[in-house]
Design a protein around this motif. Sequence first.
Motif: not given
Length: 320
Positions: A56-76
């Motif tokens: 069910r994972v749409n490849p076009e949405e993967l930058p959202f998931f990857i960017g989100l993890m980067d964002h949350l990790a950067a905020r602690g």
Amino acid sequence: MAVYTEVSDDELEAFVAEYDIGRVMSCKGIAEGVENTNYLLQTDRTSYILTLYERRVNPEELPFFIGLMDHLAARGLACPTPIPGRDGGRLRTLCGRPAAIVSFLKGMWHRAITPHHCAELGPAMAEMHLKGADFPLTRRNNLSVEGWRPLFEAIRPRAAEIKDDLADLIAAELDHLEAKWPRDLPVGLIHADLFPDNVFFLAESLSGIIDFYFACTDFLAYDIAICLNAWCFEPDGAFNATKARVMLNGYRRVRPLSADELTALPLLARGAAMRFLLTRSYDWLNTPAGALVKRKDPLEYYRKLVFHQGIAGPGQYGIE
């Protein structure tokens, strides 16, 4: 997590060579979960998780998931961090599928959930919601109310293989949810799959949140409703109001809930139960033969849905 795609030694070695993470020592499939192929990758430096995105994972949405993890990790927030390759890219292709390597979080998830674990979850979920508030990307929740009827139509012809009256219950409940679903609650970034196996503990302290591949933009209180279902029922199916109370109180200490959010919780909990009843039913009927994956019982969420149908107000969830 699960294993649908086998990766040969040669394919793995070539893939890992595109990163500066050391030499492969071992790579073991992870059977838990239902969506993507996951391996525990051990190099001579440390451990990682290798994910091949399936189903069910749409490849076009993967930058959202990857960017989100980067964002949350950067905020602690303690969550997996995508590892860049030698070229700086975090997404690549392995065995014909999009793939990524993320950091490995220490800890383990608890099979026997206690009120203490729920008390730890509440504030961590609220912190995740607050830390995601300024994430610049959005993603529609494809598995919210607008997506449930198409899923139902996909399983309706075989629903009786799971339970004789399943189709009738779902049809009536969808009519109710579609007519009553709220429209104006606070919206933000939610995990949308915050089950116990996606929350790690070291000893008795929450150490991290994983598996953000259902994350989306939706009602923040819907994430809470998912957790009421996933964390606050006992193995025998009984609802534990103590677990719900400490989880909700912990959440509210970090992010207060509005009166409208509290009022909507019973309906949101019915919707969350419907979402997992439908997806589990679909997976139960359509899991490929031979896949290294543990199918999850859809009737667990049939019973939870029936429970929430009898809730008259949020006070029955232990809310003070």
